[in-house]
Scaffold this motif. Structure first.
Motif, PDB file in Angstrom:
ATOM      1  N   GLY A  28       0.821  -1.216   0.000  1.00 47.94           N
ATOM      2  CA  GLY A  28       0.000   0.000   0.000  1.00 47.94           C
ATOM      3  C   GLY A  28       0.847   1.254   0.000  1.00 47.94           C
ATOM      4  N   LEU A  29       0.447   2.241  -0.786  1.00 50.36           N
ATOM      5  CA  LEU A  29       1.110   3.545  -0.757  1.00 50.36           C
ATOM      6  C   LEU A  29       0.327   4.471   0.154  1.00 50.36           C
ATOM      7  CD1 LEU A  29       2.084   4.342  -4.457  1.00 50.36           C
ATOM      8  CD2 LEU A  29       3.495   3.368  -2.641  1.00 50.36           C
ATOM      9  N   TYR A  30       1.043   5.273   0.897  1.00 48.35           N
ATOM     10  CA  TYR A  30       0.430   6.252   1.789  1.00 48.35           C
ATOM     11  C   TYR A  30       0.781   7.633   1.258  1.00 48.35           C
ATOM     12  CZ  TYR A  30      -0.315   2.315   4.897  1.00 48.35           C
ATOM     13  OH  TYR A  30      -0.725   1.120   5.423  1.00 48.35           O
ATOM     14  N   THR A  31      -0.161   8.216   0.515  1.00 45.35           N
ATOM     15  CA  THR A  31       0.069   9.552  -0.031  1.00 45.35           C
ATOM     16  C   THR A  31       0.005  10.564   1.103  1.00 45.35           C
ATOM     17  OG1 THR A  31      -2.276   9.970  -0.432  1.00 45.35           O
ATOM     18  CG2 THR A  31      -1.015   8.932  -2.243  1.00 45.35           C
ATOM     19  N   TRP A  32       0.536  11.762   0.852  1.00 44.33           N
ATOM     20  CA  TRP A  32       0.470  12.821   1.869  1.00 44.33           C
ATOM     21  C   TRP A  32      -0.987  13.089   2.227  1.00 44.33           C
ATOM     22  CZ3 TRP A  32       4.809  11.353   2.486  1.00 44.33           C
ATOM     23  CH2 TRP A  32       5.954  11.684   1.769  1.00 44.33           C
ATOM     24  N   GLU A  33      -1.848  13.114   1.217  1.00 44.56           N
ATOM     25  CA  GLU A  33      -3.276  13.361   1.440  1.00 44.56           C
ATOM     26  C   GLU A  33      -3.880  12.275   2.335  1.00 44.56           C
ATOM     27  OE1 GLU A  33      -7.334  14.184  -1.170  1.00 44.56           O
ATOM     28  OE2 GLU A  33      -5.474  13.702  -2.215  1.00 44.56           O
ATOM     29  N   ARG A  34      -3.529  11.022   2.057  1.00 37.66           N
ATOM     30  CA  ARG A  34      -4.038   9.898   2.845  1.00 37.66           C
ATOM     31  C   ARG A  34      -3.540   9.966   4.289  1.00 37.66           C
ATOM     32  NH1 ARG A  34      -8.024   6.433   3.847  1.00 37.66           N
ATOM     33  NH2 ARG A  34      -7.292   4.417   4.551  1.00 37.66           N
ATOM     34  N   LEU A  35      -2.254  10.242   4.474  1.00 32.26           N
ATOM     35  CA  LEU A  35      -1.706  10.333   5.830  1.00 32.26           C
ATOM     36  C   LEU A  35      -2.359  11.466   6.619  1.00 32.26           C
ATOM     37  CD1 LEU A  35       2.065   9.650   5.127  1.00 32.26           C
ATOM     38  CD2 LEU A  35       0.505   8.183   6.437  1.00 32.26           C
ATOM     39  N   TYR A  36      -2.588  12.583   5.949  1.00 36.72           N
ATOM     40  CA  TYR A  36      -3.233  13.712   6.620  1.00 36.72           C
ATOM     41  C   TYR A  36      -4.668  13.350   7.005  1.00 36.72           C
ATOM     42  CZ  TYR A  36      -4.621  18.496   7.670  1.00 36.72           C
ATOM     43  OH  TYR A  36      -5.079  19.621   8.309  1.00 36.72           O
ATOM     44  N   ASP A  37      -5.384  12.707   6.092  1.00 37.46           N
ATOM     45  CA  ASP A  37      -6.752  12.268   6.368  1.00 37.46           C
ATOM     46  C   ASP A  37      -6.781  11.275   7.534  1.00 37.46           C
ATOM     47  OD1 ASP A  37      -9.635  11.869   5.769  1.00 37.46           O
ATOM     48  OD2 ASP A  37      -8.968   9.885   5.129  1.00 37.46           O
ATOM     49  N   LEU A  38      -5.862  10.323   7.539  1.00 40.35           N
ATOM     50  CA  LEU A  38      -5.808   9.355   8.636  1.00 40.35           C
ATOM     51  C   LEU A  38      -5.522  10.052   9.962  1.00 40.35           C
ATOM     52  CD1 LEU A  38      -3.851   6.416   6.933  1.00 40.35           C
ATOM     53  CD2 LEU A  38      -6.255   6.404   7.641  1.00 40.35           C
ATOM     54  N   GLY A  39      -4.654  11.056   9.937  1.00 39.08           N
ATOM     55  CA  GLY A  39      -4.351  11.798  11.155  1.00 39.08           C
ATOM     56  C   GLY A  39      -5.535  12.607  11.650  1.00 39.08           C
ATOM     57  N   LYS A  40      -6.169  13.346  10.752  1.00 37.23           N
ATOM     58  CA  LYS A  40      -7.312  14.199  11.119  1.00 37.23           C
ATOM     59  C   LYS A  40      -8.502  13.372  11.611  1.00 37.23           C
ATOM     60  CE  LYS A  40      -7.795  18.346  10.489  1.00 37.23           C
ATOM     61  NZ  LYS A  40      -7.567  19.452  11.434  1.00 37.23           N
ATOM     62  N   ASN A  41      -8.705  12.200  11.040  1.00 38.24           N
ATOM     63  CA  ASN A  41      -9.893  11.390  11.331  1.00 38.24           C
ATOM     64  C   ASN A  41      -9.570  10.114  12.094  1.00 38.24           C
ATOM     65  OD1 ASN A  41     -11.972  12.988   9.818  1.00 38.24           O
ATOM     66  ND2 ASN A  41     -10.481  12.610   8.196  1.00 38.24           N
ATOM     67  N   GLN A  42      -8.422  10.100  12.741  1.00 37.04           N
ATOM     68  CA  GLN A  42      -7.939   8.892  13.404  1.00 37.04           C
ATOM     69  C   GLN A  42      -8.970   8.308  14.376  1.00 37.04           C
ATOM     70  OE1 GLN A  42      -3.987   7.470  15.852  1.00 37.04           O
ATOM     71  NE2 GLN A  42      -4.277   9.625  15.502  1.00 37.04           N
ATOM     72  N   HIS A  43      -9.539   9.119  15.234  1.00 39.65           N
ATOM     73  CA  HIS A  43     -10.478   8.605  16.243  1.00 39.65           C
ATOM     74  C   HIS A  43     -11.701   7.970  15.576  1.00 39.65           C
ATOM     75  CE1 HIS A  43     -12.466   8.135  20.069  1.00 39.65           C
ATOM     76  NE2 HIS A  43     -13.537   8.686  19.542  1.00 39.65           N
ATOM     77  N   LYS A  44     -12.262   8.670  14.606  1.00 41.46           N
ATOM     78  CA  LYS A  44     -13.453   8.172  13.903  1.00 41.46           C
ATOM     79  C   LYS A  44     -13.154   6.846  13.198  1.00 41.46           C
ATOM     80  CE  LYS A  44     -16.412   9.305   9.942  1.00 41.46           C
ATOM     81  NZ  LYS A  44     -16.243   7.983   9.340  1.00 41.46           N
TER      82      LYS A  44
END
Length: 127
Positions: free
Chosen positions: A83-99
């Motif tokens: 799997g590739l983790y794009t900057w956009e994906r990493l940011y989304d995972l960080g912002k929405n981690q709890h959810k």
């Protein structure tokens, strides 16, 4: 789109710390990153084909490989590295981690699987 300015792997605590140019920093567990991999193994080849990842509590990241100026490839010690983790994906995972994490735990519970965090929540509810 936010870009990471620093990525630090903390292997002992199994966390990836990512600092973005927005001033935000996220700590994402290796387990969280593994179960939310964008690989076909995890997401399938279309909606509804996702595979619930089980028993990834102790997974760790062995290596991080840059991919151009837009992503990283994470090499997990269970052999997963597609799997590739794009900057956009990493940011989304960080912002929405709890959810996202709560969604994952709910899916585990619905399908009758255990997880240390689910066990802790259950014991809190009975006390």
């Amino acid at each position: 789109m936010p870009h990471p300015i620093e990525i630090k792997l903390h292997q002992k605590s199994r966390k990836l710390e990512i600092g973005f140019d927005t001033g935000e920093t996220f700590e994402l567990s290796c387990e969280f990153l593994r179960v939310y991999s964008q690989s076909a193994e995890v997401t399938g080849h279309g909606p509804g084909q996702e595979t619930l990842q089980l028993n990834k509590q102790n997974v760790n990241i062995e290596a991080i490989t840059p991919v151009g100026n837009y992503a990283v490839k994470l090499h997990f010690d269970d052999g997963h590295d597609t799997g590739l983790y794009t900057w956009e994906r990493l940011y989304d995972l960080g912002k929405n981690q709890h959810k996202y994490w709560m969604d994952y735990l709910r899916r585990l519970m619905r399908e009758g699987h255990s997880h240390p965090e689910l066990d802790a929540l259950k014991s809190q509810q009975t006390h």
